[in-house]
Design an enzyme around this catalytic site. Structure first.
Site, PDB file in Angstrom:
ATOM      1  N   CYS A 427       0.536  -0.760   0.006  1.00 42.36           N
ATOM      2  CA  CYS A 427       0.036  -0.568   0.314  1.00 42.36           C
ATOM      3  C   CYS A 427       1.059   1.486   0.834  1.00 42.36           C
ATOM      4  O   CYS A 427       1.909   1.941   0.871  1.00 42.36           O
ATOM      5  CB  CYS A 427      -0.616  -0.278   1.623  1.00 42.36           C
ATOM      6  SG  CYS A 427      -2.155   1.205   1.057  1.00 42.36           S
ATOM      7  N   CYS A 430       0.862   3.150   3.406  1.00 43.99           N
ATOM      8  CA  CYS A 430       1.080   2.702   4.420  1.00 43.99           C
ATOM      9  C   CYS A 430       3.077   2.976   3.705  1.00 43.99           C
ATOM     10  O   CYS A 430       3.749   3.300   5.048  1.00 43.99           O
ATOM     11  CB  CYS A 430       1.256   1.489   4.410  1.00 43.99           C
ATOM     12  SG  CYS A 430      -0.981   1.174   4.455  1.00 43.99           S
TER      13      CYS A 430
END
Length: 507
Positions: A427, A430
């Site tokens: 991600c 993230c």
């Protein structure tokens, strides 16, 4: 001919044959066959008094005209002397099929203004060569947006329009303006746009001296949705239903009046969903004016352009921009579903922020979204591969397993407060907060507060959604020492100072 008006066997076949030969090359669509004409003419000749000839002088006159038919070009005025108006009228009605071109039923809900219906004879359709748009996309792959725009407008003229959302895709209008060709612009007014966006629409119309063709949602559908589920149901059950009513269906109606449309899609706009957008393609979802699969072509002139380059172009050309951009908005949609983003955050993180990062689409470009699939291990095959390494690697951050998370959820097993980040290493959101998280763990070292990470994709995603309030990646949870339920960090601010303020307020 005899006095009773019966056709003479020596004259009539010759007359009909000569008449058919002279008429057929000029108007082949009127007479399908010699046999059809003879049968119609002979049948009427027996009963119609309009062709009865009662004198030998008339017979002589017709004989002269028969000779003329074989030696001169047939003129419309000759027909009155040879066949009665009744026969010609019947032959046209029997042989011509009238059909409408561009019928109104195709355009009722379209953005194209309805034109007068025209008629033409039913002629044999010519075979049309089908263009290879995959080859065209490859040929234009390294072309500039201006070249791609010019090609699109040249090919489709008034049957193509620019989809304008009120964000940075004003660049599309500028490119179209620079080509010098006529162009059309349409936009979807959902009824829930920011006031700044409406002012921007007006500024664009005045700057380019154009009229944007607005499409609106069906009022009955909107009324039913709001009365049934309330004004903000999308916060509870996802945004897809609201977007379908307010955006997708109006777009579908608009595109039914076009043969092609131009969008501002870019490959770098959304993580994992738009990375394969071509510069031109057959639209895989929507239908165009002719109806059916393959009836609409989609042009994406800025597919290969980075967001920074788009903004450099807008500044250089000094074009109007939405004032929301100066407030931190990058990707702009409806007011309730759009937020500003901070430095380091992806532009789409400000859209539908309460949902998973891979769900940040409204359905307008569904055909370009890469679908997530799950392999035998339950991991996302779109992202789970050997090249994706783990993140949040620090001696101050503890890696938690499923049993460890289940133990944290139990009051009797929690001796110290925890802050835990639920993440997926693929991600981008993230990845963007990794440095902040590592620094936070360093600052909290020796304070009695523990920092952990739990990989919540793949097999663990369902558990995290049901038990850990996972909505999107990353999700940050604070487990107090004296509380039975974790507290979710709801802010989009993921800098160290904001995270520390959250921790200090609760520990």
């Amino acid at each position: 001919m005899n006095l009773k008006g019966r056709p003479s066997p020596s004259i009539t076949p010759f007359l009909l044959s000569s008449f058919y030969k002279s008429l057929s090359p000029i108007h082949p669509q009127i007479i399908h066959s010699k046999t059809d004409f003879e049968s119609s003419a002979m049948a009427l000749a027996v009963t119609s008094s309009s062709i009865a000839i009662s004198s030998s002088s008339s017979s002589s006159l017709r004989a002269e005209q028969v000779v003329q038919l074989n030696t001169t070009t047939f003129q419309p005025s000759d027909r009155a002397h040879l066949v009665s108006p009744t026969i010609l009228s019947l032959s046209v009605k029997r042989s011509v099929v009238v059909k409408a071109l561009n019928p109104e039923s195709r355009r009722n809900d379209a953005i194209v203004t309805s034109a007068a219906t025209t008629f033409a004879p039913d002629v044999m359709e010519k075979s049309v060569e089908v263009e290879d748009f995959e080859k065209l996309a490859k040929d234009l792959e390294n072309s500039s947006p201006l070249e791609i725009m010019d090609k699109a407008l040249e090919k489709y003229g008034n049957d193509i329009a620019i989809a304008f959302s009120g964000a940075e895709d004003v660049a599309l209008i500028e490119y179209a303006h620079l080509t010098g060709r006529p162009y059309r612009v349409f936009s979807l007014d959902t009824g829930r746009l920011n006031p700044e966006t409406y002012k921007f629409f007006d500024a664009v119309e005045k700057h380019y001296n154009i009229r944007i063709e607005y499409m609106f949602p069906d009022s009955v559908e909107v009324q039913a949705l709001v009365r049934t589920k309330g004004l903000f149901s999308f916060y509870e059950d996802g945004h897809q239903e609201c977007c379908r009513v307010r955006k997708v269906r109006p777009l579908r109606r608009a595109l039914k009046g076009l043969r092609a449309w131009i969008t501002g899609q870019r490959k770098d706009q959304s993580p994992g969903t738009r990375s394969q957008v071509p510069v031109v393609q057959v639209d895989p979802v929507f239908e165009g004016l002719d109806g059916g699969s393959g009836s609409l072509v989609k042009w994406n002139p800025v597919a290969n352009v980075a967001g920074n380059d788009i903004w450099n172009f807008l500044r250089t050309m000094d074009v109007p921009v939405n004032s929301l951009h100066a407030q931190g908005y990058v990707s702009i949609g409806c007011e309730p579903c759009t937020r500003a983003v901070l430095p380091g955050q992806h532009e789409r993180e400000g859209r539908w922020w309460w949902e998973d990062a891979k769900a940040k689409e409204c359905g307008l470009h569904k055909g370009n979204i890469k679908e997530e699939s799950v392999n035998a291990n339950g991991n996302d095959t779109l992202h789970a591969n050997a090249s994706v390494s783990d993140i949040f690697n620090s001696n101050d951050i503890l890696t938690l397993t499923r049993p460890g998370m289940e133990n944290l959820l139990k009051m009797e097993g929690r001796k110290d407060p925890w802050i835990v980040v639920l993440y997926a290493p693929w991600c981008q959101f993230c990845q963007a907060m990794e440095a902040s998280c590592v620094e936070l763990a360093e600052k909290l070292g020796g304070s009695g507060m523990k920092v952990g990470k739990f990989r919540a994709d793949g097999d663990e995603k369902a558990f995290a959604q049901q038990e850990l309030q996972l909505g999107s990646f990353p999700t940050i949870l604070f487990f107090p020492k004296h509380s039975s339920r974790p507290i979710k960090y709801s802010s989009e601010k993921r800098d160290v100072d904001s995270l520390m303020a959250f921790v200090n307020a609760l520990r």
